[in-house]
Write an enzyme that holds these catalytic residues in place. Structure first.
Site, mmCIF file in Angstrom:
data_model
loop_
_atom_site.group_PDB
_atom_site.id
_atom_site.type_symbol
_atom_site.label_atom_id
_atom_site.label_comp_id
_atom_site.label_asym_id
_atom_site.label_seq_id
_atom_site.Cartn_x
_atom_site.Cartn_y
_atom_site.Cartn_z
ATOM 1 N N GLY A 10 -0.462 -17.450 -59.119
ATOM 2 C CA GLY A 10 -1.720 -18.196 -59.054
ATOM 3 C C GLY A 10 -1.816 -19.256 -60.145
ATOM 4 N N VAL A 12 -3.790 -19.475 -62.851
ATOM 5 C CA VAL A 12 -3.779 -18.944 -64.223
ATOM 6 C C VAL A 12 -2.418 -18.331 -64.536
ATOM 7 C CG1 VAL A 12 -4.854 -17.285 -65.802
ATOM 8 C CG2 VAL A 12 -6.286 -18.610 -64.247
ATOM 9 N N ARG A 111 -14.916 -6.084 -67.662
ATOM 10 C CA ARG A 111 -15.482 -6.748 -68.857
ATOM 11 C C ARG A 111 -16.701 -6.050 -69.426
ATOM 12 N NH1 ARG A 111 -15.375 -12.682 -66.348
ATOM 13 N NH2 ARG A 111 -13.131 -13.081 -66.559
ATOM 14 N N CYS A 150 -14.343 -17.990 -68.162
ATOM 15 C CA CYS A 150 -13.967 -19.254 -68.823
ATOM 16 C C CYS A 150 -15.178 -20.094 -69.241
ATOM 17 C CB CYS A 150 -13.055 -20.062 -67.915
ATOM 18 S SG CYS A 150 -13.582 -20.091 -66.209
ATOM 19 N N GLN A 176 -18.356 -27.603 -64.161
ATOM 20 C CA GLN A 176 -17.085 -26.889 -64.217
ATOM 21 C C GLN A 176 -16.018 -27.503 -63.314
ATOM 22 O OE1 GLN A 176 -19.586 -22.745 -64.646
ATOM 23 N NE2 GLN A 176 -17.419 -22.558 -64.148
ATOM 24 N N GLU A 202 -21.093 -16.683 -61.232
ATOM 25 C CA GLU A 202 -20.790 -17.285 -62.540
ATOM 26 C C GLU A 202 -21.970 -17.181 -63.509
ATOM 27 O OE1 GLU A 202 -17.727 -18.305 -62.676
ATOM 28 O OE2 GLU A 202 -17.527 -19.691 -64.352
ATOM 29 N N LYS A 205 -22.367 -13.801 -64.980
ATOM 30 C CA LYS A 205 -21.311 -13.474 -65.958
ATOM 31 C C LYS A 205 -21.641 -14.069 -67.324
ATOM 32 C CE LYS A 205 -17.648 -13.234 -62.508
ATOM 33 N NZ LYS A 205 -16.641 -14.037 -61.823
ATOM 34 N N ARG A 237 -20.179 -26.969 -59.854
ATOM 35 C CA ARG A 237 -18.769 -27.340 -59.689
ATOM 36 C C ARG A 237 -18.707 -28.858 -59.547
ATOM 37 N NH1 ARG A 237 -15.111 -24.093 -61.042
ATOM 38 N NH2 ARG A 237 -15.488 -22.444 -59.528
ATOM 39 N N HIS A 244 -14.469 -27.249 -68.529
ATOM 40 C CA HIS A 244 -15.862 -26.915 -68.255
ATOM 41 C C HIS A 244 -16.709 -27.524 -69.368
ATOM 42 C CE1 HIS A 244 -14.251 -24.477 -65.204
ATOM 43 N NE2 HIS A 244 -14.440 -23.271 -65.694
ATOM 44 N N ASN A 328 -10.570 -24.743 -69.228
ATOM 45 C CA ASN A 328 -10.804 -23.441 -68.594
ATOM 46 C C ASN A 328 -9.554 -22.638 -68.302
ATOM 47 O OD1 ASN A 328 -10.909 -25.756 -66.582
ATOM 48 N ND2 ASN A 328 -10.484 -24.058 -65.201
HETATM 49 N N1 NAP Z 1 -8.899 -20.430 -62.818
HETATM 50 C C1 NAP Z 1 -9.565 -20.270 -63.953
HETATM 51 O O1 NAP Z 1 -9.927 -21.249 -64.644
HETATM 52 C C2 NAP Z 1 -9.868 -18.898 -64.452
HETATM 53 C C3 NAP Z 1 -10.398 -18.775 -65.725
HETATM 54 C C4 NAP Z 1 -10.714 -17.511 -66.221
HETATM 55 C C5 NAP Z 1 -10.495 -16.405 -65.423
HETATM 56 N N2 NAP Z 1 -9.974 -16.541 -64.180
HETATM 57 C C6 NAP Z 1 -9.718 -15.315 -63.407
HETATM 58 O O2 NAP Z 1 -8.302 -15.149 -63.328
HETATM 59 C C7 NAP Z 1 -7.970 -14.531 -62.082
HETATM 60 C C8 NAP Z 1 -6.953 -15.398 -61.349
HETATM 61 O O3 NAP Z 1 -7.501 -16.681 -61.104
HETATM 62 P P1 NAP Z 1 -6.636 -17.873 -60.501
HETATM 63 O O4 NAP Z 1 -7.490 -19.056 -60.677
HETATM 64 O O5 NAP Z 1 -5.260 -17.854 -61.022
HETATM 65 O O6 NAP Z 1 -6.563 -17.441 -58.925
HETATM 66 P P2 NAP Z 1 -5.481 -17.838 -57.816
HETATM 67 O O7 NAP Z 1 -4.889 -19.162 -58.097
HETATM 68 O O8 NAP Z 1 -6.173 -17.633 -56.517
HETATM 69 O O9 NAP Z 1 -4.327 -16.718 -57.982
HETATM 70 C C9 NAP Z 1 -4.505 -15.383 -57.556
HETATM 71 C C10 NAP Z 1 -3.270 -14.563 -57.870
HETATM 72 O O10 NAP Z 1 -3.514 -13.193 -57.499
HETATM 73 C C11 NAP Z 1 -2.510 -12.759 -56.581
HETATM 74 N N3 NAP Z 1 -3.079 -11.872 -55.557
HETATM 75 C C12 NAP Z 1 -4.004 -12.192 -54.606
HETATM 76 N N4 NAP Z 1 -4.234 -11.096 -53.812
HETATM 77 C C13 NAP Z 1 -3.439 -10.117 -54.282
HETATM 78 C C14 NAP Z 1 -3.194 -8.768 -53.888
HETATM 79 N N5 NAP Z 1 -3.831 -8.218 -52.834
HETATM 80 N N6 NAP Z 1 -2.303 -8.024 -54.599
HETATM 81 C C15 NAP Z 1 -1.665 -8.547 -55.677
HETATM 82 N N7 NAP Z 1 -1.838 -9.839 -56.089
HETATM 83 C C16 NAP Z 1 -2.720 -10.593 -55.408
HETATM 84 C C17 NAP Z 1 -1.991 -14.028 -55.940
HETATM 85 O O11 NAP Z 1 -0.684 -13.766 -55.455
HETATM 86 P P3 NAP Z 1 -0.092 -14.479 -54.118
HETATM 87 O O12 NAP Z 1 0.300 -15.874 -54.521
HETATM 88 O O13 NAP Z 1 1.075 -13.603 -53.796
HETATM 89 O O14 NAP Z 1 -1.172 -14.437 -53.086
HETATM 90 C C18 NAP Z 1 -2.005 -14.984 -57.131
HETATM 91 O O15 NAP Z 1 -0.885 -14.741 -57.937
HETATM 92 C C19 NAP Z 1 -9.288 -14.299 -61.355
HETATM 93 O O16 NAP Z 1 -9.770 -13.017 -61.648
HETATM 94 C C20 NAP Z 1 -10.202 -15.341 -61.974
HETATM 95 O O17 NAP Z 1 -11.568 -14.991 -61.873
HETATM 96 C C21 NAP Z 1 -9.650 -17.755 -63.689
#
Ligand code: NAP
Length: 351
Positions: A10, A12, A111, A150, A176, A202, A205, A237, A244, A328
């Site tokens: 993903g 992050v 959290r 974030c 954001q 959001e 949180k 958004r 952000h 973020n």
């Molecule tokens: N983006 C931000 O700025 C940010 C900031 C702080 C916190 N977060 C938190 O960080 C987390 C990830 O965010 P992201 O933005 O990286 O999301 P993302 O781009 O949608 O990535 C999600 C990841 O989780 C995996 N995944 C999805 N379903 C799954 C399952 N059933 N079993 C195992 N792995 C699974 C995906 O793998 P596949 O590719 O194989 O589907 C991918 O690696 C979330 O909890 C989010 O709230 C994000």
């Protein structure tokens, strides 16, 4: 130390891989994601979105399932970084902690658990004192330690130096960036040329997490005494990629001048100052120009690990207002989690 990233494919997860390349303490050895990716090489499974090349060695690794057994079979690790979707993170992170591993989580699932630290390294690293109580209560030898949302990070960080003035009430409006929604995130037809005044979950949180982070570890180290600050958030958004920006309005118990606030920020070095942690940067950078901070100009301040603050002014008796901006997916996600792991290692919590 050997590390795995749960959710490595993903947005992050990719940021973790980018920031951990060449890290002096942590090496990415196992990559884990969903069934969609398991068994594929990382190069085939992940649509690489970072602005630096994907490390060759990472591209050739085979993605495994997000279970302790699969990670152990792939060579085993010492530390787990979790950036799983929130709904999945709860039981998965518990399974890793039960298997004896430290889990640093970017997800929201744990959290607000009373025995789980919620840490911004520069603000409340001492909350890791909860880890012993968590292990005892849950009967596991690993642990879970969480990072905030974030958008909570820049708010709690900029409020921390102001606590001695008696922060009573805070209103915050966020703008954001799109990467906060992960990949593929918000549909382009919803995002382009548009502002969406809603980000599910959001506001709650920010409102919940701020008091826990700014709270005090109880002397028995068994719980956090939440800071009594009323926080009201409104989240939007906006069509920028990263960052952000937040407009913050603070009311104090008594009169506080703009110069006192400015001095408090200027003198704030953060609780980890002096530890010389590899990812540490000045936590708060103030800009005097009347039109800063801006996403495009300031989001990478301190390699994306500093919150840029500006537009400090009085908002009437006992009130001030300001703007702050944080990256973020660096300070608010992977970078913050890596710094969190560094402080835990420096404090001996990672063994
Ligand atoms: N983006 C931000 O700025 C940010 C900031 C702080 C916190 N977060 C938190 O960080 C987390 C990830 O965010 P992201 O933005 O990286 O999301 P993302 O781009 O949608 O990535 C999600 C990841 O989780 C995996 N995944 C999805 N379903 C799954 C399952 N059933 N079993 C195992 N792995 C699974 C995906 O793998 P596949 O590719 O194989 O589907 C991918 O690696 C979330 O909890 C989010 O709230 C994000």
């Amino acid at each position: 130390m050997k590390t795995t990233i749960l959710g490595a494919t993903g947005f992050v997860g990719q940021r973790f891989i980018q920031l951990l390349q060449g890290h002096p303490w942590f090496e990415v050895t196992v990559l884990a994601a969903s069934e969609r990716s398991v068994g594929k090489t990382y190069a085939d499974a992940a649509h690489w979105l970072m602005d630096t090349s994907r490390p060759d060695a990472v591209g050739q690794k085979t993605v495994v399932a997000c279970t302790p057994e699969a990670v152990e079979k792939a060579g085993g690790v010492d530390v787990v970084f979790s950036c799983l979707p929130n709904e999945l993170a709860g039981p998965t992170e518990e399974a890793f902690a039960r298997a004896g591993l430290p889990v640093i989580s970017k997800a929201s699932a744990h959290r607000m658990d009373a025995d789980v630290p919620l840490i911004i390294p520069e603000v409340n690293p001492d909350h890791d004192g909860l880890i012993a109580a968590q292990r005892k209560a849950r009967g596991w030898s690993g642990f879970i330690s969480c990072d905030p949302n974030c958008s909570t990070t820049p708010l709690a960080l900029t409020l921390k130096p102001l606590l001695p003035f008696g922060v009573k009430r805070v209103h915050v409006t966020t703008l954001q960036g799109l990467s906060g929604a992960g990949y593929p995130g918000v549909a382009s037809l919803d995002a382009l040329g548009n502002v969406v005044p809603y980000i599910g979950g959001e506001e709650e949180k920010i409102e919940r997490e701020t008091g826990k982070i700014l709270g005090r570890l109880h002397p028995e180290q068994s719980r956090i005494e939440t800071a009594k600050i009323e926080v009201s958030a409104s989240c939007n958004r906006v069509p920028v990629l990263e960052g952000h920006l937040e407009n913050v309005f603070v009311e104090f118990d008594s009169d506080v001048s703009v110069s006192q606030v400015r001095e408090a920020w200027d003198q704030f070095q953060g609780a980890i100052h002096g530890l010389k942690l590899p990812s540490a940067q000045p936590p708060i950078v103030y800009r005097d120009e009347p039109n800063r901070p801006q996403h495009r100009l300031d989001v990478l301040t301190g390699k994306g690990m500093s919150t840029t603050v500006g537009r400090l002014r009085s908002d009437g008796p006992r009130r001030i207002k300001y703007a702050c901006l944080s990256h973020n997916t660096i300070q608010g996600a992977a970078g913050g989690a890596i710094l969190h792991a560094e402080v835990l290692k420096a404090n001996g919590a990672l063994g």
